[in-house]
Scaffold this motif. Structure first.
Motif, PDB file in Angstrom:
ATOM      1  N   ALA A   9      11.295 -10.592   5.129  1.00  0.00           N
ATOM      2  CA  ALA A   9      10.191 -10.031   4.360  1.00  0.00           C
ATOM      3  C   ALA A   9       8.858 -10.643   4.753  1.00  0.00           C
ATOM      4  O   ALA A   9       7.812 -10.118   4.424  1.00  0.00           O
ATOM      5  CB  ALA A   9      10.440 -10.261   2.868  1.00  0.00           C
ATOM      6  N   SER A  10       8.872 -11.782   5.435  1.00  0.00           N
ATOM      7  CA  SER A  10       7.640 -12.523   5.693  1.00  0.00           C
ATOM      8  C   SER A  10       6.885 -11.934   6.868  1.00  0.00           C
ATOM      9  O   SER A  10       7.446 -11.680   7.929  1.00  0.00           O
ATOM     10  CB  SER A  10       7.990 -13.987   5.981  1.00  0.00           C
ATOM     11  N   GLY A  11       5.560 -11.741   6.698  1.00  0.00           N
ATOM     12  CA  GLY A  11       4.722 -11.317   7.802  1.00  0.00           C
ATOM     13  C   GLY A  11       4.966  -9.904   8.267  1.00  0.00           C
ATOM     14  O   GLY A  11       4.650  -9.568   9.412  1.00  0.00           O
ATOM     15  N   TYR A  12       5.483  -9.053   7.399  1.00  0.00           N
ATOM     16  CA  TYR A  12       5.835  -7.691   7.789  1.00  0.00           C
ATOM     17  C   TYR A  12       4.646  -6.745   7.623  1.00  0.00           C
ATOM     18  O   TYR A  12       3.905  -6.825   6.644  1.00  0.00           O
ATOM     19  CB  TYR A  12       6.996  -7.192   6.940  1.00  0.00           C
ATOM     20  N   ALA A  13       4.466  -5.843   8.580  1.00  0.00           N
ATOM     21  CA  ALA A  13       3.464  -4.783   8.482  1.00  0.00           C
ATOM     22  C   ALA A  13       3.995  -3.562   9.218  1.00  0.00           C
ATOM     23  O   ALA A  13       4.776  -3.688  10.174  1.00  0.00           O
ATOM     24  CB  ALA A  13       2.140  -5.231   9.089  1.00  0.00           C
ATOM     25  N   GLU A  14       3.591  -2.378   8.766  1.00  0.00           N
ATOM     26  CA  GLU A  14       4.027  -1.160   9.455  1.00  0.00           C
ATOM     27  C   GLU A  14       2.906  -0.138   9.429  1.00  0.00           C
ATOM     28  O   GLU A  14       1.955  -0.229   8.641  1.00  0.00           O
ATOM     29  CB  GLU A  14       5.287  -0.585   8.829  1.00  0.00           C
ATOM     30  N   ARG A  15       3.025   0.846  10.315  1.00  0.00           N
ATOM     31  CA  ARG A  15       2.082   1.955  10.380  1.00  0.00           C
ATOM     32  C   ARG A  15       2.829   3.190  10.844  1.00  0.00           C
ATOM     33  O   ARG A  15       3.896   3.080  11.474  1.00  0.00           O
ATOM     34  CB  ARG A  15       0.945   1.642  11.360  1.00  0.00           C
ATOM     35  N   PRO A  16       2.303   4.380  10.552  1.00  0.00           N
ATOM     36  CA  PRO A  16       2.934   5.593  11.074  1.00  0.00           C
ATOM     37  C   PRO A  16       2.891   5.601  12.601  1.00  0.00           C
ATOM     38  O   PRO A  16       1.915   5.139  13.206  1.00  0.00           O
ATOM     39  CB  PRO A  16       2.075   6.720  10.491  1.00  0.00           C
ATOM     40  N   SER A  17       3.925   6.122  13.205  1.00  0.00           N
ATOM     41  CA  SER A  17       3.961   6.235  14.664  1.00  0.00           C
ATOM     42  C   SER A  17       3.369   7.565  15.113  1.00  0.00           C
ATOM     43  O   SER A  17       3.344   8.545  14.350  1.00  0.00           O
ATOM     44  CB  SER A  17       5.409   6.128  15.158  1.00  0.00           C
ATOM     45  N   ARG A  18       2.906   7.586  16.336  1.00  0.00           N
ATOM     46  CA  ARG A  18       2.493   8.855  16.935  1.00  0.00           C
ATOM     47  C   ARG A  18       3.705   9.732  17.239  1.00  0.00           C
ATOM     48  O   ARG A  18       3.545  10.930  17.512  1.00  0.00           O
ATOM     49  CB  ARG A  18       1.707   8.593  18.226  1.00  0.00           C
ATOM     50  N   LEU A  19       4.881   9.152  17.188  1.00  0.00           N
ATOM     51  CA  LEU A  19       6.125   9.893  17.369  1.00  0.00           C
ATOM     52  C   LEU A  19       6.545  10.444  16.010  1.00  0.00           C
ATOM     53  O   LEU A  19       6.717   9.690  15.055  1.00  0.00           O
ATOM     54  CB  LEU A  19       7.207   8.972  17.927  1.00  0.00           C
ATOM     55  N   GLY A  21       8.291  11.476  12.811  1.00  0.00           N
ATOM     56  CA  GLY A  21       9.491  10.970  12.150  1.00  0.00           C
ATOM     57  C   GLY A  21       9.787   9.527  12.483  1.00  0.00           C
ATOM     58  O   GLY A  21      10.954   9.138  12.555  1.00  0.00           O
ATOM     59  N   ALA A  22       8.771   8.719  12.680  1.00  0.00           N
ATOM     60  CA  ALA A  22       9.001   7.309  13.011  1.00  0.00           C
ATOM     61  C   ALA A  22       7.864   6.468  12.454  1.00  0.00           C
ATOM     62  O   ALA A  22       6.773   6.969  12.178  1.00  0.00           O
ATOM     63  CB  ALA A  22       9.101   7.113  14.525  1.00  0.00           C
ATOM     64  N   VAL A  23       8.141   5.185  12.273  1.00  0.00           N
ATOM     65  CA  VAL A  23       7.109   4.212  11.935  1.00  0.00           C
ATOM     66  C   VAL A  23       7.222   3.050  12.917  1.00  0.00           C
ATOM     67  O   VAL A  23       8.299   2.784  13.468  1.00  0.00           O
ATOM     68  CB  VAL A  23       7.219   3.687  10.483  1.00  0.00           C
ATOM     69  N   VAL A  24       6.103   2.380  13.131  1.00  0.00           N
ATOM     70  CA  VAL A  24       6.055   1.194  13.989  1.00  0.00           C
ATOM     71  C   VAL A  24       5.844  -0.005  13.080  1.00  0.00           C
ATOM     72  O   VAL A  24       4.976   0.020  12.203  1.00  0.00           O
ATOM     73  CB  VAL A  24       4.909   1.291  15.016  1.00  0.00           C
ATOM     74  N   TRP A  25       6.636  -1.049  13.267  1.00  0.00           N
ATOM     75  CA  TRP A  25       6.506  -2.221  12.405  1.00  0.00           C
ATOM     76  C   TRP A  25       6.501  -3.501  13.226  1.00  0.00           C
ATOM     77  O   TRP A  25       6.974  -3.531  14.364  1.00  0.00           O
ATOM     78  CB  TRP A  25       7.599  -2.276  11.346  1.00  0.00           C
ATOM     79  N   THR A  26       5.934  -4.533  12.631  1.00  0.00           N
ATOM     80  CA  THR A  26       5.927  -5.871  13.232  1.00  0.00           C
ATOM     81  C   THR A  26       6.336  -6.876  12.168  1.00  0.00           C
ATOM     82  O   THR A  26       6.140  -6.651  10.973  1.00  0.00           O
ATOM     83  CB  THR A  26       4.537  -6.250  13.776  1.00  0.00           C
ATOM     84  N   ASN A  27       6.900  -7.987  12.619  1.00  0.00           N
ATOM     85  CA  ASN A  27       7.313  -9.025  11.680  1.00  0.00           C
ATOM     86  C   ASN A  27       7.412 -10.353  12.416  1.00  0.00           C
ATOM     87  O   ASN A  27       7.808 -10.396  13.586  1.00  0.00           O
ATOM     88  CB  ASN A  27       8.665  -8.669  11.056  1.00  0.00           C
ATOM     89  N   THR A  28       7.047 -11.411  11.713  1.00  0.00           N
ATOM     90  CA  THR A  28       7.217 -12.769  12.217  1.00  0.00           C
ATOM     91  C   THR A  28       8.081 -13.517  11.220  1.00  0.00           C
ATOM     92  O   THR A  28       7.595 -13.933  10.164  1.00  0.00           O
ATOM     93  CB  THR A  28       5.870 -13.485  12.385  1.00  0.00           C
ATOM     94  N   PRO A  29       9.380 -13.659  11.500  1.00  0.00           N
ATOM     95  CA  PRO A  29      10.281 -14.286  10.526  1.00  0.00           C
ATOM     96  C   PRO A  29       9.877 -15.707  10.191  1.00  0.00           C
ATOM     97  O   PRO A  29       9.440 -16.468  11.063  1.00  0.00           O
ATOM     98  CB  PRO A  29      11.640 -14.243  11.231  1.00  0.00           C
ATOM     99  N   ALA A  30      10.033 -16.051   8.942  1.00  0.00           N
ATOM    100  CA  ALA A  30       9.834 -17.425   8.493  1.00  0.00           C
ATOM    101  C   ALA A  30      11.168 -18.157   8.552  1.00  0.00           C
ATOM    102  O   ALA A  30      12.232 -17.539   8.667  1.00  0.00           O
ATOM    103  CB  ALA A  30       9.296 -17.449   7.063  1.00  0.00           C
ATOM    104  N   ALA A  31      11.124 -19.463   8.471  1.00  0.00           N
ATOM    105  CA  ALA A  31      12.359 -20.253   8.505  1.00  0.00           C
ATOM    106  C   ALA A  31      13.222 -19.965   7.295  1.00  0.00           C
ATOM    107  O   ALA A  31      14.437 -20.127   7.331  1.00  0.00           O
ATOM    108  CB  ALA A  31      12.027 -21.742   8.568  1.00  0.00           C
ATOM    109  N   SER A  32      12.572 -19.580   6.184  1.00  0.00           N
ATOM    110  CA  SER A  32      13.304 -19.219   4.984  1.00  0.00           C
ATOM    111  C   SER A  32      12.890 -17.818   4.565  1.00  0.00           C
ATOM    112  O   SER A  32      11.944 -17.249   5.100  1.00  0.00           O
ATOM    113  CB  SER A  32      12.998 -20.214   3.853  1.00  0.00           C
ATOM    114  N   GLY A  33      13.580 -17.258   3.611  1.00  0.00           N
ATOM    115  CA  GLY A  33      13.205 -15.956   3.091  1.00  0.00           C
ATOM    116  C   GLY A  33      13.875 -14.792   3.781  1.00  0.00           C
ATOM    117  O   GLY A  33      13.517 -13.642   3.536  1.00  0.00           O
ATOM    118  N   VAL A  34      14.843 -15.040   4.660  1.00  0.00           N
ATOM    119  CA  VAL A  34      15.556 -13.945   5.306  1.00  0.00           C
ATOM    120  C   VAL A  34      16.323 -13.166   4.244  1.00  0.00           C
ATOM    121  O   VAL A  34      16.997 -13.744   3.407  1.00  0.00           O
ATOM    122  CB  VAL A  34      16.531 -14.486   6.372  1.00  0.00           C
TER     123      VAL A  34
END
Length: 238
Positions: A9-19, A21-34
């Motif tokens: 859940a940590s550092g997550y962001a998303e946006r609609p894709s140009r494709l 029926g899709a979304v593009v997302w990014t995330n940077t996992p934290a050591a905890s919180g998985v």
């Protein structure tokens, strides 16, 4: 669609894709919180430093390993990824596989190096998906109708009749497109409806009725079976 497939859940962001029926997302996992990834009918093309992977459709909660590093993904609407990936969805159910298992290894190495060096790996990954989609057969529009009807709570038999498909034909096409039969897809979509309603603050008894469960006990059983935890615990995770 849902955002339940993020590695953490940590550092997550998303946006609609140009494709479509899709979304593009990014995330940077934290050591905890998985947190577990819950079934939602989607499939993802994933990048993490030096690797390209595919997340198949889930039938149960998937617990990520919490590996550090940056992640990016393209999450595809149910039924849209198999044509792009060139593999039936049922071969990837409840699996995370290296893209080299599906595409030629030299091509995957080239794409991985390109994304690794990109200023924005998520944009570069999206370009890969767009390029592959341009070379693939169009997605059968009937599949989106199946998803929409099941997500509206329509019985599987009624959906088959309305779309002019026999029960066996609908089941066979669903396996290839979604990874599992229409009844399982309907359960997964109902789970996501229930989570959205409960997170909006709706009481569980009303959530059960609105999402299409027989009663609150049915809701509790189904959520525990698919998500691996009680509904209250899922809500507490955020």
């Amino acid at each position: 669609m849902s955002v339940e497939r993020l590695p953490t859940a940590s550092g997550y962001a998303e946006r609609p894709s140009r494709l479509t029926g899709a979304v593009v997302w990014t995330n940077t996992p934290a050591a905890s919180g998985v947190r577990p990834v819950l079934p939602d009918g989607c499939m993802d093309l994933l990048w993490t430093e030096g690797r390209l992977l595919v997340a198949g459709p889930d039938t149960r909660a998937y617990v990520p390993d919490g590996a550090p590093g940056r992640w990016a993904g393209v999450r595809f609407f149910p039924g849209t990824a198999p044509a792009l990936l060139g593999v039936p969805a049922h071969e990837l159910v409840d699996r995370r596989v290296e893209l080299t298992d599906l595409w030629a290894a030299p091509e995957v190495r080239r794409l991985t190096a390109h994304i690794d060096s990109a200023a924005d790996p998520a944009d570069a990954l999206e370009e890969v998906a767009l390029g592959r989609a341009a070379e693939s057969e169009p997605v059968d529009p009937l599949l989106r109708e199946v998803v929409a009807a099941l997500d509206a709570g329509r019985p599987v038999s009624a959906v088959a009749d309305e779309l002019g498909l026999g029960a066996r034909q609908l089941h066979r096409r669903s396996l290839a497109a979604f990874g599992y039969g229409p009844k399982t897809l309907a359960r997964v979509l109902r789970l996501q409806r229930a989570l959205a309603l409960a997170r909006s603050g709706m009481p569980f008894v009303d959530t059960a009725a609105r999402a299409g469960y027989a009663d609150q006990a049915h809701l509790a059983r189904d959520v525990r079976e698919l998500a691996g935890a009680p509904l209250g615990e899922l809500l507490a995770r955020g």
